[in-house]
Enzyme design. Structure first.
Site, PDB file in Angstrom:
ATOM      1  N   ARG A 148       3.815  -5.789   0.673  1.00  0.00           N
ATOM      2  CA  ARG A 148       3.703  -7.217   0.396  1.00  0.00           C
ATOM      3  C   ARG A 148       5.067  -7.896   0.507  1.00  0.00           C
ATOM      4  NH1 ARG A 148       0.811  -4.532  -3.771  1.00  0.00           N
ATOM      5  NH2 ARG A 148      -1.454  -4.898  -3.694  1.00  0.00           N
ATOM      6  N   LYS A 172       2.073  -5.026  -7.690  1.00  0.00           N
ATOM      7  CA  LYS A 172       1.460  -5.894  -8.696  1.00  0.00           C
ATOM      8  C   LYS A 172       1.434  -5.201 -10.052  1.00  0.00           C
ATOM      9  CE  LYS A 172      -1.506  -8.695  -5.677  1.00  0.00           C
ATOM     10  NZ  LYS A 172      -2.899  -9.108  -5.376  1.00  0.00           N
ATOM     11  N   HIS A 243       1.588 -11.630   5.313  1.00  0.00           N
ATOM     12  CA  HIS A 243       0.337 -10.976   4.933  1.00  0.00           C
ATOM     13  C   HIS A 243      -0.505 -10.619   6.147  1.00  0.00           C
ATOM     14  CE1 HIS A 243      -1.581  -9.796   1.211  1.00  0.00           C
ATOM     15  NE2 HIS A 243      -2.755 -10.047   1.758  1.00  0.00           N
ATOM     16  N   ARG A 246       0.597  -7.345   7.200  1.00  0.00           N
ATOM     17  CA  ARG A 246      -0.004  -6.348   6.297  1.00  0.00           C
ATOM     18  C   ARG A 246      -1.422  -6.020   6.774  1.00  0.00           C
ATOM     19  NH1 ARG A 246       0.085  -4.324   0.892  1.00  0.00           N
ATOM     20  NH2 ARG A 246      -1.817  -4.674  -0.306  1.00  0.00           N
ATOM     21  N   HIS A 269      -3.689  -0.842  -3.236  1.00  0.00           N
ATOM     22  CA  HIS A 269      -4.923  -1.433  -3.752  1.00  0.00           C
ATOM     23  C   HIS A 269      -5.403  -0.659  -4.976  1.00  0.00           C
ATOM     24  CE1 HIS A 269      -6.110  -3.402   0.356  1.00  0.00           C
ATOM     25  NE2 HIS A 269      -5.289  -4.147  -0.355  1.00  0.00           N
ATOM     26  N   TYR A 278     -11.219  -3.835   5.889  1.00  0.00           N
ATOM     27  CA  TYR A 278     -10.645  -3.552   7.204  1.00  0.00           C
ATOM     28  C   TYR A 278     -11.601  -2.779   8.098  1.00  0.00           C
ATOM     29  CZ  TYR A 278      -6.410  -5.175   4.983  1.00  0.00           C
ATOM     30  OH  TYR A 278      -5.500  -5.944   4.320  1.00  0.00           O
TER      31      TYR A 278
END
Length: 297
Positions: A148, A172, A243, A246, A269, A278
Site C-alpha cells: 500500500r 493496517k 492502488h 497493487r 488482507h 482478483y
C-alpha cells in the site's frame, strides 16, 4: 452542532484506523452534522431519529456527485459513530440499527496490462537523476510487492533485508508483515540507497528511503503524481494510482499461477474474500482468450 471530535480521537488512538479512514469519516460526519443543523435544525445527537437519517441518505442518493459506493461509506461512518455514542452512553438506542446500505454493484479492480508494465520498465522513460531513479524504484517496488501507499512511504533502510530479499512493512492496524522481492528489485533498491546516501543523506539506518530532493519524506500526493505521470506514458485506463499498481500486482500474480492464499498474505488482507475479487479478472481474461481461440465461441 453535533460533537464528533471524541469519536475521531477514538478512531485515531484506540482503533488505530488509517489516516485515510479517519479523514474520510471526519468529512462524512461534518457533512452529516451540517445537514442536520441547517436543513432539519437538529443540533443534538440524542434528537436524531432513524427517519432523519433516512432523509439525509435519500438526499445523498439524489445528488449526482455521490455514487452508491460513496453513500455506503458515509453510512458505514455513521454506523461506527453511533456504535461509539451508544458505548459511551451519549445515546440509549441506536438509530442506525434499522438503516440498510443501498445495493452497490461490485466493480472489478482496475489493473495495467502486463505488456504495458513491461514497456514502462524496458523503455528509457525515467530521467538519469536522483528523482528519476527514485521514481523508478517507487513504481517497481509497488509492482514487485503489491504494498500500500502508506506502507511504502514509511519504509526505512532498517526494514530491508538484503540477505533474504525481503522487506518489513507496517500495514493496517499496525500489523507487521514480511514481503519477499526478487533479485532485480534488490539491485534497484541497493542502487537507490547508494544514490540517496551520496546525494541526500549520509549513512543512517533510521531514515525514510523515499524523500524529495530536499531530504524530506515524500507525502502521498507527490507519489500519486509520480505514478500518474509514468502510467500515462503506457496506458489509457481511467484510474492511474498506487492502488491500481497493487491491483496489477495481484492480478498478474494470479494470472501467472500464484496461489490465492499466498497473494492474500503478501497483500496483507485479513480474509480471503478480499483477495478473491482478483479471480474475477482472471476469469474475464479466460473468457477473452476463449472467444478469440474457439472457432464457435
Amino acid at each position: 452542532m453535533i460533537d464528533y471530535q471524541s469519536f475521531i480521537s477514538y478512531l485515531q488512538k484506540e482503533k488505530r484506523a488509517s489516516i485515510h479512514t479517519v479523514t474520510a469519516y471526519q468529512g462524512d460526519l461534518v457533512q452529516f452534522a451540517e445537514y442536520m443543523s441547517q436543513k432539519l435544525e437538529i443540533t443534538s445527537t440524542q434528537d436524531i431519529t432513524s427517519n432523519d437519517i433516512r432523509t439525509w441518505i435519500m438526499t445523498l442518493l439524489e445528488d449526482e456527485h455521490d455514487s452508491g459506493r460513496t453513500v455506503r461509506r458515509k453510512i458505514s461512518a455513521l454506523k461506527a459513530f453511533y456504535r461509539y455514542e451508544v458505548k459511551i452512553g451519549v445515546v440509549r438506542s441506536n438509530p442506525m440499527s434499522t438503516i440498510q446500505s443501498p445495493a452497490c454493484k461490485k466493480r472489478l479492480p482496475t489493473y495495467v496490462e502486463q505488456a504495458d508494465m513491461e514497456k514502462l520498465f524496458s523503455e528509457n522513460l525515467f530521467a538519469d537523476t536522483f528523482e528519476g531513479f527514485r521514481d523508478r524504484t517507487i513504481i517497481e517496488l509497488f509492482y514487485a510487492t503489491g504494498m500500500r501507499l502508506t506502507e511504502l512511504l514509511n519504509i526505512k533502510k532498517q526494514d530491508i533485508n538484503f540477505y533474504e530479499n525481503s522487506i518489513k512493512v507496517l500495514g493496517k492496524r499496525d500489523k507487521e508483515r514480511i514481503i519477499p522481492f526478487g533479485n532485480n528489485m534488490r539491485d534497484l533498491l541497493t542502487k537507490h540507497l547508494e544514490y540517496y546516501q551520496k546525494k541526500i543523506v549520509p549513512e543512517n539506518e533510521n531514515y525514510y528511503i523515499f524523500v524529495a530532493g530536499n531530504g524530506k519524506k515524500l507525502y502521498p500526493k507527490a507519489v500519486y503524481r509520480i505514478v500518474r505521470k509514468y502510467l500515462d506514458m503506457v496506458t489509457t485506463i481511467d484510474k492511474r494510482s498506487p492502488h491500481v499498481i497493487r491491483h496489477t500486482f495481484a492480478t498478474h500474480m494470479l494470472n501467472n499461477g500464484a496461489d490465492l492464499n499466498a497473494i492474500k498474505e503478501i497483500l496483507g488482507h485479513s480474509n480471503l474474500a478480499a483477495t478473491q475479487v482478483y479471480t474475477h479478472n482472471s476469469i474475464e481474461q479466460l473468457k477473452s482468450i476463449y472467444k478469440q481461440a474457439h472457432p464457435r465461441a
